[in-house]
Design an enzyme around this catalytic site. Sequence first.
Site, short mmCIF file in Angstrom:
data_model
loop_
_atom_site.label_atom_id
_atom_site.label_comp_id
_atom_site.label_asym_id
_atom_site.label_seq_id
_atom_site.Cartn_x
_atom_site.Cartn_y
_atom_site.Cartn_z
CG HIS A 274 -14.26 -3.82 5.11
ND1 HIS A 274 -14.86 -4.82 5.80
CD2 HIS A 274 -13.61 -3.05 6.03
CE1 HIS A 274 -14.62 -4.67 7.10
NE2 HIS A 274 -13.87 -3.60 7.27
CG ASP B 47 -16.55 -7.01 3.94
OD1 ASP B 47 -15.32 -7.11 4.00
OD2 ASP B 47 -17.22 -6.33 4.74
CB ALA C 54 0.23 9.35 2.64
CD GLN D 155 -1.10 3.27 5.58
OE1 GLN D 155 -1.67 4.32 5.81
NE2 GLN D 155 -1.43 2.15 6.19
CD1 TRP E 29 -6.43 -7.55 9.97
CD2 TRP E 29 -5.51 -7.04 11.95
NE1 TRP E 29 -5.67 -8.62 10.36
CE2 TRP E 29 -5.09 -8.34 11.57
CE3 TRP E 29 -5.04 -6.50 13.15
CZ2 TRP E 29 -4.24 -9.12 12.37
CZ3 TRP E 29 -4.19 -7.28 13.94
CH2 TRP E 29 -3.80 -8.56 13.54
CG ASN E 30 -6.94 -3.44 5.71
OD1 ASN E 30 -6.80 -4.54 5.17
ND2 ASN E 30 -8.11 -2.94 6.02
CB SER E 31 -2.90 0.68 9.19
OG SER E 31 -3.56 1.56 8.33
CD GLU F 36 -1.67 -1.34 4.21
OE1 GLU F 36 -2.64 -1.64 3.48
OE2 GLU F 36 -1.49 -0.20 4.65
CD GLU G 242 -11.14 -3.66 14.17
OE1 GLU G 242 -11.72 -2.56 14.04
OE2 GLU G 242 -10.30 -4.05 13.35
O1 LIG Z 1 -3.45 8.15 3.51
C1 LIG Z 1 -3.80 6.97 3.42
C2 LIG Z 1 -4.60 6.35 4.39
C3 LIG Z 1 -4.91 5.01 4.23
N1 LIG Z 1 -4.48 4.33 3.13
C4 LIG Z 1 -4.84 2.88 2.98
O2 LIG Z 1 -6.14 2.69 3.49
C5 LIG Z 1 -6.24 1.47 4.17
C6 LIG Z 1 -6.77 1.75 5.56
O3 LIG Z 1 -7.15 0.54 6.15
P1 LIG Z 1 -7.19 0.34 7.74
O4 LIG Z 1 -5.90 0.66 8.33
O5 LIG Z 1 -7.71 -1.03 8.02
O6 LIG Z 1 -8.16 1.47 8.25
P2 LIG Z 1 -9.74 1.73 8.02
O7 LIG Z 1 -10.03 2.08 6.65
O8 LIG Z 1 -10.16 2.67 9.08
O9 LIG Z 1 -10.32 0.25 8.32
C7 LIG Z 1 -11.58 -0.21 8.70
O10 LIG Z 1 -11.53 -1.62 8.41
C8 LIG Z 1 -10.50 -2.36 9.11
C9 LIG Z 1 -10.62 -3.81 8.67
O11 LIG Z 1 -11.87 -4.30 9.01
C10 LIG Z 1 -10.70 -2.23 10.62
O12 LIG Z 1 -9.63 -2.87 11.27
C11 LIG Z 1 -10.76 -0.75 11.02
O13 LIG Z 1 -11.03 -0.62 12.40
C12 LIG Z 1 -11.84 -0.04 10.21
O14 LIG Z 1 -11.84 1.34 10.53
C13 LIG Z 1 -4.84 0.86 4.20
O15 LIG Z 1 -4.75 -0.14 3.21
C14 LIG Z 1 -3.93 2.02 3.84
O16 LIG Z 1 -2.79 1.63 3.11
C15 LIG Z 1 -3.69 4.92 2.19
O17 LIG Z 1 -3.28 4.29 1.21
N2 LIG Z 1 -3.37 6.23 2.37
#
Ligand SMILES: O=c1ccn([C@@H]2O[C@H](COP(=O)(O)OP(=O)(O)O[C@H]3O[C@H](CO)[C@@H](O)[C@H](O)[C@H]3O)[C@@H](O)[C@H]2O)c(=O)[nH]1
Length: 470
Positions: A17, A115, A343, A345, A363-365, A368, A384
């Site tokens: 976030h 946020d 990693a 990502q 949602w970010n993954s 991406e 969610e």
């Molecule tokens: O090894 C890793 C793992 C993650 N990331 C980064 O970390 C972020 C992860 O974001 P997301 O995929 O959204 O996962 P969460 O951190 O679990 O996100 C929380 O926030 C999101 C947005 O509100 C919600 O959709 C999810 O359910 C909630 O768990 C991304 O930018 C990835 O690129 C890395 O760079 N390397």
Amino acid sequence: MEKTIHIAVIPGAWYSHLVSILEFSKLLVQLHPDFHVTCFIPTLGSPSSASKSFLQTLPSNIGYTFLPPVNPNDLPQGTSVECQIHLATTLTLPYLHQALNSLTLRTPPVALVVDSLSAEALDLAKEFNMLSYVYFPPAATTLSFYFYLLKLDKETSCEYRDLPEPIQAPGCVPIRGRDLVAQAQDRSSQSYKFLLQRIKRFCSVDGILINSFLEIEKGPIEALTEEGSGNPAVYPIGPIIQTRTESGNNGMECLTWLHKQQPCSVLYVSFGSGGALSQEQIDELAIGLELSNHKFLWVVRAPSSSASGAYLSAENDVDLLQFLPPGFLERTKEQGMVIPSWAPQIETLSHRSVGGFLSHCGWNSILESVMHGVPLITWPLFGEQRMNAVVLSEGLKVGLRPRVNDNGIVEREEISKLIKGLMEGEECENLRNNMKELKEASTNALKEDGSSRKTISQLALKWRNLVHEN
Ligand SMILES: O=c1ccn([C@@H]2O[C@H](COP(=O)(O)OP(=O)(O)O[C@H]3O[C@H](CO)[C@@H](O)[C@H](O)[C@H]3O)[C@@H](O)[C@H]2O)c(=O)[nH]1
């Protein structure tokens, strides 16, 4: 002389976030250099190394200050992660008040952008004469369901998972009650009460910025922005994603390994910033990857105690490879690479060798993956994410969702079957074609006359006009 337009920003105490709201801020000041953003950051414990290295990428027209950290160990035992994040903001409101007071005396901000997990801070906007906005990092589908939940809460009394029919929020794919956001799975819980309180706060703001774009969520976005919807103004400004990620030596090693692989041959496996599996599920996943015979790059975490997975926020020094089944690393040394904890990502998803992503559906993954054209295996854990999995697999048809057994486990044969479906054959081709279209649309949304870029400019104009009028 041109006046500087000041905006105050408050992220949620969660890595993804923090990054999302600040990436939006970066885009805003890049497109509109007369803007300056000041960010007040609530934290749980000490900031992670990933957060600290991200903050170093901010340009000079974005300033930031940490609010005093809330120590999770000082909170009552058993406080859920959602409640901890909520408390990281509420317990620091007096400091935030002080900080906004001194900022207002120097350079009064025209808008407060908060946020969605820090919604309690919205009350400060009125006191300091600012417009109030929620920054909503998840999908438009989630926001549409949130508003619909207020209605559903009044009209039904059973648990949502016991409703006989899937729930149809305006413009959205129908979602079964058991796939609704995790906080709504127990209507007597504190998390559910917090969620409803938060949604009610959203109803009285000047606008909600969502990290989505028309082409990926046409139905919910049109429903949310429709005149007479009764919602506050909704601004789709996405896809906002990180431009680069880092992970030190481990990261270099994994990119070197990817360089040696064939195009689109590798499955990337990661559960977001803190998602973790049970030990039993780690074992099944390991064997499923092995059985699939496909190349993989797996970000491994310590096991969680919950059968169906959970969020683990602690960073620690334990050897994470000890949690893999005996002999797995030796047997798969030619087939895959395992990387502890984190990693790079963005660099991974943009690598030509990566052809699939097994993701927890944060949602970010998802964004991406979309921006780099990589189809997914949708493996939701909490929050969610189940709703996102439905959007991807049943709505957009760019993902395959695994079947979970009665004990909450995805079995090895199912994992292997899905990996084959994602990485080879006709199904793979369809998924890749659908994802290709979405990738193009996502790039267009932020181009010069793209839908989201126009929305950001419209907001900037509104804020600029207000400052110039005064
Ligand atoms: O090894 C890793 C793992 C993650 N990331 C980064 O970390 C972020 C992860 O974001 P997301 O995929 O959204 O996962 P969460 O951190 O679990 O996100 C929380 O926030 C999101 C947005 O509100 C919600 O959709 C999810 O359910 C909630 O768990 C991304 O930018 C990835 O690129 C890395 O760079 N390397």
